[in-house]
Design a protein around this motif. Sequence first.
Motif, PDB file in Angstrom:
ATOM      1  N   LYS A  72     -34.171 -32.726  34.239  1.00 18.82           N
ATOM      2  CA  LYS A  72     -35.219 -33.167  33.324  1.00 18.82           C
ATOM      3  C   LYS A  72     -36.124 -32.011  32.917  1.00 18.82           C
ATOM      4  O   LYS A  72     -36.469 -31.852  31.746  1.00 18.82           O
ATOM      5  N   GLU A  88     -34.215 -29.669  30.547  1.00 17.79           N
ATOM      6  CA  GLU A  88     -34.075 -30.227  29.205  1.00 17.79           C
ATOM      7  C   GLU A  88     -35.349 -30.040  28.387  1.00 17.79           C
ATOM      8  O   GLU A  88     -35.301 -29.643  27.216  1.00 17.79           O
ATOM      9  N   LEU A 110     -35.852 -26.201  27.562  1.00 13.03           N
ATOM     10  CA  LEU A 110     -34.955 -25.704  26.527  1.00 13.03           C
ATOM     11  C   LEU A 110     -35.412 -26.159  25.143  1.00 13.03           C
ATOM     12  O   LEU A 110     -35.331 -25.402  24.169  1.00 13.03           O
ATOM     13  N   LYS A 111     -35.889 -27.389  25.041  1.00 16.28           N
ATOM     14  CA  LYS A 111     -36.380 -27.887  23.752  1.00 16.28           C
ATOM     15  C   LYS A 111     -37.560 -27.059  23.272  1.00 16.28           C
ATOM     16  O   LYS A 111     -37.682 -26.752  22.082  1.00 16.28           O
ATOM     17  N   GLU A 112     -38.437 -26.686  24.195  1.00 18.27           N
ATOM     18  CA  GLU A 112     -39.585 -25.856  23.825  1.00 18.27           C
ATOM     19  C   GLU A 112     -39.146 -24.472  23.368  1.00 18.27           C
ATOM     20  O   GLU A 112     -39.856 -23.805  22.601  1.00 18.27           O
ATOM     21  N   LEU A 132     -33.770 -24.930  21.929  1.00 21.71           N
ATOM     22  CA  LEU A 132     -32.362 -25.155  22.268  1.00 21.71           C
ATOM     23  C   LEU A 132     -32.212 -26.539  22.876  1.00 21.71           C
ATOM     24  O   LEU A 132     -32.971 -26.922  23.767  1.00 21.71           O
ATOM     25  N   ASP A 133     -31.251 -27.299  22.377  1.00 23.87           N
ATOM     26  CA  ASP A 133     -31.000 -28.630  22.908  1.00 23.87           C
ATOM     27  C   ASP A 133     -29.966 -28.541  24.019  1.00 23.87           C
ATOM     28  O   ASP A 133     -29.019 -27.741  23.944  1.00 23.87           O
ATOM     29  N   LEU A 134     -30.130 -29.372  25.034  1.00 26.93           N
ATOM     30  CA  LEU A 134     -29.182 -29.366  26.156  1.00 26.93           C
ATOM     31  C   LEU A 134     -27.767 -29.644  25.673  1.00 26.93           C
ATOM     32  O   LEU A 134     -26.794 -29.108  26.221  1.00 26.93           O
ATOM     33  N   ASN A 135     -27.635 -30.450  24.627  1.00 25.84           N
ATOM     34  CA  ASN A 135     -26.312 -30.769  24.084  1.00 25.84           C
ATOM     35  C   ASN A 135     -25.653 -29.576  23.397  1.00 25.84           C
ATOM     36  O   ASN A 135     -24.450 -29.591  23.133  1.00 25.84           O
ATOM     37  N   ASP A 136     -26.440 -28.534  23.104  1.00 24.93           N
ATOM     38  CA  ASP A 136     -25.880 -27.331  22.491  1.00 24.93           C
ATOM     39  C   ASP A 136     -25.085 -26.500  23.490  1.00 24.93           C
ATOM     40  O   ASP A 136     -24.246 -25.683  23.111  1.00 24.93           O
TER      41      ASP A 136
END
Length: 313
Positions: free
Chosen positions: A202, A205, A208-210, A213-217
């Motif tokens: 968590k 995730e 990375l967004k900050e 970068l998205d975790l799904n990337d």
Amino acid sequence: MLHSQLVIFKVVAETKNISTAAKRLHMSQPAISLQIQSLENEVGVKLFERSNKGVRLTKAGEIFYQKVQDIIDKIHEAYELARDAGGESKGKLYIGATLTIGEYVLPKLLAYFYKLYPEIEMRVKIANTDTIYHELVEKTIDIGLIEGTIDDEELKVEKFWEDELVVVVPYHHIWGSKERLPVAELLKERIILREEGSGTRKVLEIALKELGLDLNDLNVTMEFSSTQAIKEVVAAGLGVTIISELTVRRDCDLKMFKKLSILEAPIRRPLSFVLTKSTAHEKQKQLFINLLRNNELVAKLISQDICDYVQPV
């Protein structure tokens, strides 16, 4: 059965969403709905209004909610009184901890605490953040030690340590000569991660967004609920991971792994203790909390091996 229904009612009321409540309580949505319906039938009035956006308490539900927390506390107080009457009067402390804390921090704290208070019987449950939250809501543990935070107004959360999530690679990996790694470089490797529901995942995730970068990337090829399993897979050269710096300190000293901070901004997270408003085992809880609030001592305990931790003064 009624106790379980009250706990379910409380979580649904606070999350305002059946799906979210189901995840927190590790139950199916139909099971949650069935228990709420059964409780409403027992009370004789509707407690929730349902809509496509979720659920909200009715006027009757709001009044009922105000009393539910007191009822849950009284039930657990009754448990404690019954245990005392049955001869189990020795001090007890029930602790729940997330996996990283449970494997790499808590054993050192408990060893020191036991030296000071050998008369206190300690019971420990190690699980992911969602499970620890569930145990706190049901008041089956006195203190929860978690990675990150829990959003619940009925729980008190306080940081006792700060951890960093680092990129971990085999010692002779191509990144092994680096101290910091640009976050975009993560797209070039196979990534091994902790399972959904873990505090580590968590926090990662969100971080990375900050950083854009998205975790799904990421090319996530494996997920494990065990940090040790992740380290074994990374050591075998099957990918790299992003895990707690606490978990690889000794491995890095032995040159099994190399740890790298994220170049743009190190990923830091709080390690926190969480309390309910229950007064069960209050004296024992306070003694352990005093230890957690002693930052200098906690730092010494964490940095040393379990076999030669700081002796009590």
